[in-house]
Design a protein around this motif. Structure first.
Motif, short mmCIF file in Angstrom:
data_model
loop_
_atom_site.label_atom_id
_atom_site.label_comp_id
_atom_site.label_asym_id
_atom_site.label_seq_id
_atom_site.Cartn_x
_atom_site.Cartn_y
_atom_site.Cartn_z
N ASP A 170 -42.89 57.96 21.87
CA ASP A 170 -42.48 57.00 20.84
C ASP A 170 -42.11 57.72 19.55
N THR B 65 -33.90 52.45 18.03
CA THR B 65 -34.92 51.66 18.71
C THR B 65 -34.40 51.24 20.08
N LEU C 288 -38.62 59.11 19.72
CA LEU C 288 -37.62 58.05 19.53
C LEU C 288 -37.58 57.62 18.07
N THR C 289 -38.73 57.44 17.46
CA THR C 289 -38.80 57.02 16.07
C THR C 289 -38.11 58.03 15.16
N PRO D 190 -47.83 58.39 25.58
CA PRO D 190 -46.68 57.58 25.14
C PRO D 190 -46.44 57.64 23.63
N ASP D 191 -47.48 57.89 22.86
CA ASP D 191 -47.30 57.96 21.41
C ASP D 191 -46.41 59.15 21.03
#
Length: 89
Positions: free
Chosen positions: A68, A77, A71-72, A64-65
């Protein structure tokens, strides 16, 4: 669409550029694949390519990191309205 939006106060429409890869988290996923399992590989056939893509996507899915981070990288967000799009790339 404008008429519908005007009739519904709760609806906010944000006009995005027609092509904006810096606002698309999927571009980050493709970047991870291109730099990882797809890098420097001569695929023997379609099945070899498909298997490699599936394994690479599964690797990303289980971390998941990494998702994430994709997305970051967009500056967006989840669950919030977008702010002014980034233009630093």
């Amino acid at each position: 669409m404008r008429e519908y939006a005007a009739e519904h106060d709760w609806l906010t429409i944000v006009q995005l550029p027609s092509y904006a890869p810096d606002l698309n988290p999927v571009e980050g996923v493709w970047s991870l694949l291109r730099r990882g399992p797809l890098a420097n590989v001569a695929f023997t056939d379609d099945e070899h390519l498909e298997l490699t893509l599936r394994r690479g996507l599964r690797h990303i899915q289980l971390r998941p990191d990494l998702i994430d981070g994709c997305l970051t990288g967009t500056g967006l967000t989840l669950g919030q309205q977008p702010t002014t799009p980034r233009r630093d790339q």
